[in-house]
Design a protein around this motif. Sequence first.
Motif, PDB file in Angstrom:
ATOM      1  N   UNK A 140      49.801  45.280  30.678  1.00 48.74           N
ATOM      2  CA  UNK A 140      49.289  44.245  32.113  1.00 48.74           C
ATOM      3  C   UNK A 140      47.626  45.201  33.265  1.00 48.74           C
ATOM      4  N   UNK A 141      48.837  46.000  33.230  1.00 43.22           N
ATOM      5  CA  UNK A 141      47.238  47.390  33.701  1.00 43.22           C
ATOM      6  C   UNK A 141      45.792  47.134  32.963  1.00 43.22           C
ATOM      7  N   UNK A 156      45.073  44.928  30.710  1.00 46.43           N
ATOM      8  CA  UNK A 156      44.304  43.967  30.415  1.00 46.43           C
ATOM      9  C   UNK A 156      43.360  44.295  31.869  1.00 46.43           C
ATOM     10  N   UNK A 157      43.431  43.992  33.051  1.00 46.11           N
ATOM     11  CA  UNK A 157      43.342  43.832  34.554  1.00 46.11           C
ATOM     12  C   UNK A 157      42.249  45.284  34.012  1.00 46.11           C
ATOM     13  N   UNK A 158      42.221  46.122  33.353  1.00 47.96           N
ATOM     14  CA  UNK A 158      40.988  46.983  33.335  1.00 47.96           C
ATOM     15  C   UNK A 158      39.612  46.569  32.190  1.00 47.96           C
ATOM     16  N   UNK A 200      38.748  43.380  32.558  1.00 47.37           N
ATOM     17  CA  UNK A 200      38.960  42.324  33.834  1.00 47.37           C
ATOM     18  C   UNK A 200      38.272  42.628  34.206  1.00 47.37           C
ATOM     19  N   UNK A 201      38.220  44.212  34.802  1.00 49.13           N
ATOM     20  CA  UNK A 201      37.071  44.488  35.767  1.00 49.13           C
ATOM     21  C   UNK A 201      36.227  44.608  35.362  1.00 49.13           C
TER      22      UNK A 201
END
Lengths: 322, 315
Positions: free
Chosen positions: B119-120, B122-124, B126-127
């Motif tokens: 999840x972390x 994936x967030x990278x 996305x960001x």
Amino acid sequence: MARLSYLKALQRALIDEMSRDESVFVLGEDIRVGVNNVTTGLLAKFGPQRVLDTPLSEQGFTSFATGAALAGMRPVIEFQIPSLLFLVFEQIANQAHKFSLMTGGQARVPVTYFVPGSGSKTGWAGQHSDHPYGLFAHVGVKTVVPATPADAYGLFVSAIREDDPVVIFAPAGSLGVRDDVDLETLSAVPLGVGTIHRPGSDVTVVAVGHHVQTALAVADQLEGEISVEVWDPRSLYPFDWSGLAESVNRTGRLVVIDDSNRHCGIAGEILATAAEQMRLTAPPRRVTRPSGAVLPFALALDLACQPDAEQLVTAVREVAKD
Amino acid sequence: MEASLYRMVRLIRRFEERCVELVRSGDIIGGIHPYIGQEAIAAGVCAALRFDDIITSTHRGHGHVLAKGADPIRMLAELCGKVTGLNRGRGGSMHAADFSKGIFGANGIVGAGGAIATGAAWAFLRQGGGDKVAVSFFGDGAVSQGVLLEAMNLAALWKVPVLFVCENNGYATTLTVSESVAGTICGRASAFGIPSSTVDGMDAAVVFEAASAAVESARRGEGPAFLECLTYRFDAHHTWEHKARVRYRPAEEEVSGRLRDPVEIAGGRLDPAERESIDEAIEALLDEAVAFATTSPAPDPSTALDYLYGSAVLP
């Protein structure tokens, strides 16, 4: 004034927060199509990177959301049925919830777990009809159960903005509620603040979720005989104990109606705290599902396990007479 | 690189040995899961990472936390339950974390870190604006955990830059791999289309090379990778065994398993004088860490539930 349904209020809250804050995204099962009618249309509006249909991997995507939150996102997870929360109790109660304390305040886990249609939808039987809000309140996870369209909007918005995990239960029995609402006045409702839906002077009825509607109907029915105050905690954790005390200290009498199992349920906690801290003039009562109930399928059996207006009338009359 | 790999392997070894002493003396309560024997994996993988990458670790997590850059002094204070610790004494051995260094925590539940790392990472993505990766460390026991397999599926589906590192030390507590893993460990990765390899987890240089390749492919956008590192746990599953004296590994295996020692393998590549000076610096650092940890103040009991929530909550 506009006629706003509870479902549309939830959808509006999600759209408003996703529009306001780029870090908010929603994930869950069948949410692009929107089988629960809350996320309908969000894919077209926000795109596939912010509206994620997940495989049937509740544990995986719940901790995936924890990781995304630790990295700065604000995930909202839709759970199609309330019992899926049993699958992910570890991921919420033991992982997401504990990061803040265990890391000495280094970590924030702003995830919202959202259950549109909790409790019995009638006929969905044993594994689709639970109302496990008490479990989350017990372990200290912030837990809210809005009863009206305005509160559905306001509590959903607040849940998403919280820096902690929050579980929001939208009872199946509330989804059809519609109110006349001034859309301009819709706003965040803070966690931990209850509300009086109908003032009264003889008995305080604490009603959780869709039983706010039950309690309002009972208050109408008993008008002229017993003056019933309908008090809605809105958040089960944190709980507005001072708001409840203000009501109970005035009426001296307390009945709780709660659509979850009796033993170790939230109704028991409310009665215990009232007994310890508030001025009761009569023994309090609670109307709940039976202890340890598993909701049976057949209509008559399902209904036999759910608290109802008749039981509430009886309980209110009993405490009023004591 | 050879000197820095050796330094980290040696630091973790001596840190763990000092911890075992502190468990015996009662300065560390609750015991620890010693990482002794497996040091080359944390050292090799983390040497392939940047400061801004993140890791999730396990119950046997001291090595990962140190190798990713946590201060050994504050780490030891954490294990001793002191306010000066990484987690202000709230986490201890199984939850040590330093988010400022990308250390998303040791974790007390086997296999729990995989989905968090996914999840972390994936967030990278996305960001945007970077090529950060996440690494999830876990043991052979974790490959039978559903949540880890679910995370691998998600990572592969969504091409998430995450590296799954399995430290196969042969035992899930007392249960052997052959008694707990049907098929193969890398076979699980293959099932999700995740490229995998099995390497010698006793040689930090070998681990570093394999991890570097996997991390670079994740940075290039090629999705997750899986590394199985073969290793041997020299000490107990948990220091509790030192008292319980449970027996589950054949005596001859315990001898042969220790023949290839990560400290000697990495140290053998250095000039003896250089090695000695590294060792001396580590001893001085650990002396300082022990003194700091044992003399730091304990938390005030009235603060027991501080940090429970990120935003204020009514009682």
